[in-house]
Design a protein around this motif. Structure first.
Motif, PDB file in Angstrom:
ATOM      1  N   MET A  12      -2.586  -6.587  -5.575  1.00  0.00           N
ATOM      2  CA  MET A  12      -1.974  -6.260  -4.742  1.00  0.00           C
ATOM      3  C   MET A  12      -1.902  -6.980  -3.311  1.00  0.00           C
ATOM      4  O   MET A  12      -0.929  -7.170  -2.595  1.00  0.00           O
ATOM      5  N   ARG A  31      -6.329   2.919  -9.397  1.00  0.00           N
ATOM      6  CA  ARG A  31      -5.176   2.382  -8.384  1.00  0.00           C
ATOM      7  C   ARG A  31      -5.475   3.388  -7.222  1.00  0.00           C
ATOM      8  O   ARG A  31      -5.385   2.599  -6.036  1.00  0.00           O
ATOM      9  N   TYR A  32      -6.202   4.507  -7.263  1.00  0.00           N
ATOM     10  CA  TYR A  32      -6.408   5.105  -6.075  1.00  0.00           C
ATOM     11  C   TYR A  32      -7.440   4.397  -5.380  1.00  0.00           C
ATOM     12  O   TYR A  32      -7.377   4.492  -3.910  1.00  0.00           O
ATOM     13  N   ILE A  42      -6.363   1.278  -3.468  1.00  0.00           N
ATOM     14  CA  ILE A  42      -5.548   1.377  -2.442  1.00  0.00           C
ATOM     15  C   ILE A  42      -6.569   2.006  -1.188  1.00  0.00           C
ATOM     16  O   ILE A  42      -6.329   1.317  -0.163  1.00  0.00           O
ATOM     17  N   LEU A  61       0.655  -1.376  -0.106  1.00  0.00           N
ATOM     18  CA  LEU A  61      -0.086   0.144   0.182  1.00  0.00           C
ATOM     19  C   LEU A  61       1.069   1.298  -0.063  1.00  0.00           C
ATOM     20  O   LEU A  61       0.572   2.191  -0.606  1.00  0.00           O
ATOM     21  N   VAL A  72      -0.964   6.096   5.450  1.00  0.00           N
ATOM     22  CA  VAL A  72      -1.215   5.755   3.802  1.00  0.00           C
ATOM     23  C   VAL A  72      -2.504   6.662   3.680  1.00  0.00           C
ATOM     24  O   VAL A  72      -2.531   7.406   2.787  1.00  0.00           O
ATOM     25  N   GLY A 102       2.131   1.808  -3.525  1.00  0.00           N
ATOM     26  CA  GLY A 102       1.250   2.117  -4.306  1.00  0.00           C
ATOM     27  C   GLY A 102       0.734   3.584  -4.097  1.00  0.00           C
ATOM     28  O   GLY A 102       0.631   4.483  -5.186  1.00  0.00           O
ATOM     29  N   VAL A 103       0.867   4.172  -2.613  1.00  0.00           N
ATOM     30  CA  VAL A 103       0.182   5.485  -2.590  1.00  0.00           C
ATOM     31  C   VAL A 103       1.275   6.271  -3.057  1.00  0.00           C
ATOM     32  O   VAL A 103       0.744   7.711  -3.512  1.00  0.00           O
TER      33      VAL A 103
END
Length: 713
Positions: free
Chosen positions: A135, A64-65, A68, A42, A100, A45-46
């Motif tokens: 993920m 993707r946003y 997450i 995570l 996150v 990704g962020v």
């Protein structure tokens, strides 16, 4: 939510697995756990999402946003209910999840449209669900298998199909649409010598066996005229194809190199053959260009472009333009509309016969032939015929030369006339010649160099789509509103009202708007041009990919780093090798990039900064370049073209200028070209080069004048 800058700094390398295994106090054990599980995934990704938004590509990471954000919620609930961890461990895990979440919130503050994805009722798409699974798997966690949905593919495709209301109106206006079988039938073979032979393989092999440099062009007639009905001069090689259509030839695999006017030849061939209405199936990136070319070459014929479900099209148009991506929705009515000609641009898009795209194209072509005995069929591609000849099997089938198993009647009769079989060595050159005679046309720039200028600029209008496009159009409307409001306010303050448009006041208002300090949410011409460049960057890169695969090496020019970044991402996704020249490179790295492009045949594109590579480079190994963003001056554009058009260049050079339709791009390109014309007429170096400030002023003036003219029309 906890907000801590230190957590933001360290979130990329901290995390906790679902196993909740942080039960030892050993430093080594703690580090191992910190780099396991879902939290590191995570965190990475962020950060990628945050970086994308900072580069102005927020719309590209929406899925993707959301993925997450949803995983953060799932992990938070899991941690809260985990009875195997201590309260201290739980607090630490929740703190890291908050880190996150904080970055997600701050990122959404920079890109407000992302807030919609955080709503409780925001429904995740299939892409979001797929990213969540990926993920989770990357974290080393088990993913529950999803049951395979039972889908009736035929029903699903049929459900997506649409029927625009204007098409219904056309069908009701002419409900019978009688088939046209007035043309003579195709010749039937006199003997059946080849009836038991498998011939498709040998026909393809005939092209692979041909010696390098062998002609791949049918014999074309001498044109009776090199002028269009509208009085536009044609190049000789273009007029040859038009004359062939006028004399009755009805199938063409038009494989001219890019820049030789295949679109114009197709439209004028349909005019010469009286083959309207016409269907043009084209890539999305050239859809707007087809509409513009139709207006230029066949102005007496109405063209309409299908967008999405096509509810805004003109069902009575003579030329219907549709892109491959939406063909599945319209395949039903397109096959029944009564087209007398069909053009397939970038025809190699259908090389995979198992794809839905290919199946839809072939289905429409077959239905067209069922209604018209000899329709005009054109397949356009710049891909050399001697490479991957198997890819042309679907194209031959589209043109009606073959079916899935054997040649059709016309080709079979021609092959029978040779008196040869695949056992005879002479069969292969003879068969190749007979296929070429069906309508293969291949000319290179160097072959028709006398027809075309040694350097030219070709504009490719593209249509921006999505949220970025809507935002740009809204911003342009707001800029025009500011100009008109200031003009009206000035006119209202006068005791004597002007008759018509006061040109002096128009320029004065443009100067005021150019020089004023706008509100925080307002934009000027410079910022708008940058946003337009960002919005069309992927389209420009996509066009460069097509050029590279058809014509060899391509030079890609852009002004801004983020446009270059997007282009390179597209090239990587398409598996296209490239090098790059940027202002922040060392001299060694710069030269290595240039050498790779010049010397390595596998490096197809060089991505260049207009400012860093506009001078001092010799890139004449290419004869095509893409100008992804407009220059502020004609000189800057010329310098870029001169990187390719210089001593050592043995082919005519084409600069493909990508223009965003329905934006200020079109106004600016007109101003640049007009200034270039003035400069060409200037003597003794007395002409003064336009500055970017002058160009901004002229753009504002043009916008205001057009708005006032539209209001009084």
């Amino acid at each position: 939510m906890l907000i801590a800058s230190s957590e933001e700094e360290s979130v990329a390398n901290r995390g906790q697995g679902r196993s909740g295994g942080a039960r030892t106090s050993g430093g080594q054990r703690r580090r191992e756990i910190d780099n396991q599980g879902i939290l590191p995934v995570l965190a990475r990704g962020v950060r990628e999402v945050e970086a994308a938004v900072q580069r102005g590509r927020g719309t590209s990471i929406r899925s993707r946003y959301q993925a997450i954000a949803l995983l953060v919620r799932v992990e938070r609930q899991r941690v809260k209910g985990d009875t195997e961890v201590s309260e201290g461990q739980r607090a630490e895990l929740l703190k890291r999840l908050d880190g996150v979440a904080t970055i997600l919130a701050k990122t959404a503050a920079r890109e407000p449209q992302l807030f919609d994805l955080l709503a409780d009722d925001a429904v995740p798409s299939d892409e979001v669900k797929m990213l969540m699974r990926e993920m989770t798997q990357a974290a080393g966690l088990e993913v529950a298998p999803e049951p395979e949905p039972v889908v009736d593919e035929v029903a699903a495709r049929t459900e997506r199909r649409v029927l625009p209301q204007s098409v219904v109106a056309r069908q009701l206006a002419n409900p019978f649409m009688a088939p046209d079988f007035s043309a003579p039938p195709a010749p039937q073979p006199q003997t059946q010598r080849l009836s038991t032979w498998e011939l498709i393989g040998p026909l393809l092999s005939a092209f692979e066996r041909a010696s390098v440099g062998s002609s791949a062009c049918m014999e074309l007639p001498e044109p009776a005229s090199t002028m269009t009905p509208g009085g536009i001069p044609l190049m000789h090689h273009q007029a040859e194809v038009v004359e062939a259509a006028r004399q009755g030839h009805r199938t063409f695999l038009l494989a001219d190199e890019p820049g030789l006017g295949k679109t114009a030849q197709s439209l004028l061939a349909a005019h010469a053959a009286d083959a309207f209405p016409m269907l043009a199936v084209v890539p999305n990136v050239v859809k707007a260009n087809w509409a513009r070319e139709a207006e230029i070459w066949t102005p007496h014929r109405k063209a309409t472009v299908i967008h999405g479900d096509g509810q805004d099209i003109d069902g009575f148009a003579d030329i219907v333009i549709v892109n491959y991506e939406v063909l599945d929705r319209h395949v039903g009515w397109l096959g029944d509309l009564g087209f007398r000609s069909m053009v397939l641009d970038e025809a190699h898009f259908i090389k995979n016969k198992s794809s839905q795209r290919s199946q839809h194209v072939l289905q429409i072509a077959d239905r067209l032939r069922q209604r018209v005995a000899r329709p005009l069929m054109l397949a356009l591609t710049g891909t050399p015929l001697i490479n991957d000849i198997e890819d042309f099997r679907a194209i031959w089938e589209f043109l009606g030369w073959i079916d899935e198993k054997q040649p059709r009647a016309q080709l079979m009769a021609s092959l029978e006339e040779t008196g040869l079989t695949p056992l005879d060595p002479g069969f292969y050159p003879a068969a190749r010649s007979r296929v070429i005679d069906l309508g293969i046309v291949r000319r290179r720039k160097i072959d028709v160099a006398a027809d075309i200028p040694d350097r030219r600029i070709a504009d490719i209008p593209v249509e921006l789509e999505g949220e970025a496009a809507r935002s740009i159009r809204d911003t342009q409307r707001e800029l025009i509103r500011r100009l008109v409001s200031r003009y009206d306010h000035a006119v209202a303050a006068r005791s004597e009202k002007p008759e018509g448009i006061d040109e002096q006041l128009v320029e004065h208002v443009a100067i005021l708007v150019r020089d004023e300090t706008p509100a925080d949410d307002a934009e000027n011409v410079f910022t708008m041009m940058r946003r337009i460049g960002q919005a069309k960057s992927a389209l420009a890169a996509d066009y460069a990919v097509q050029l590279a695969r058809q014509a060899g090496k391509v030079v890609f020019f852009a002004k801004h780093i983020d446009v270059m970044d997007t282009a390179q991402e597209v090239f990587e996704q398409r598996g296209l090798r490239y090098s790059t020249v940027r202002g922040n490179q060392s001299s060694t790295a710069r030269q290595e990039s240039i050498d790779a492009f010049v010397n390595d045949p596998d490096v197809k594109v060089i991505v260049c900064s207009l400012t860093a590579a506009g001078v001092g480079l010799n890139l004449q190994v290419a004869s095509n370049l893409v100008l992804a963003e407009l220059s502020w001056t004609h000189a800057e554009q010329t310098q870029a073209i001169d990187r390719v058009h210089r001593i050592g260049q043995d082919e005519p050079v084409t600069a493909w200028r990508i223009i965003a339709a329905q934006t200020i791009d079109t106004s600016i390109v007109g101003i640049i070209d007009r200034k270039a014309g003035l400069a060409a007429r200037a003597l003794d170096g007395l002409d003064e080069e336009t500055t970017s400030a002058d160009l901004q002023l002229e753009t504002l003036t043009a916008l205001l004048r057009t708005a006032l003219q539209d209001r009084t029309a």
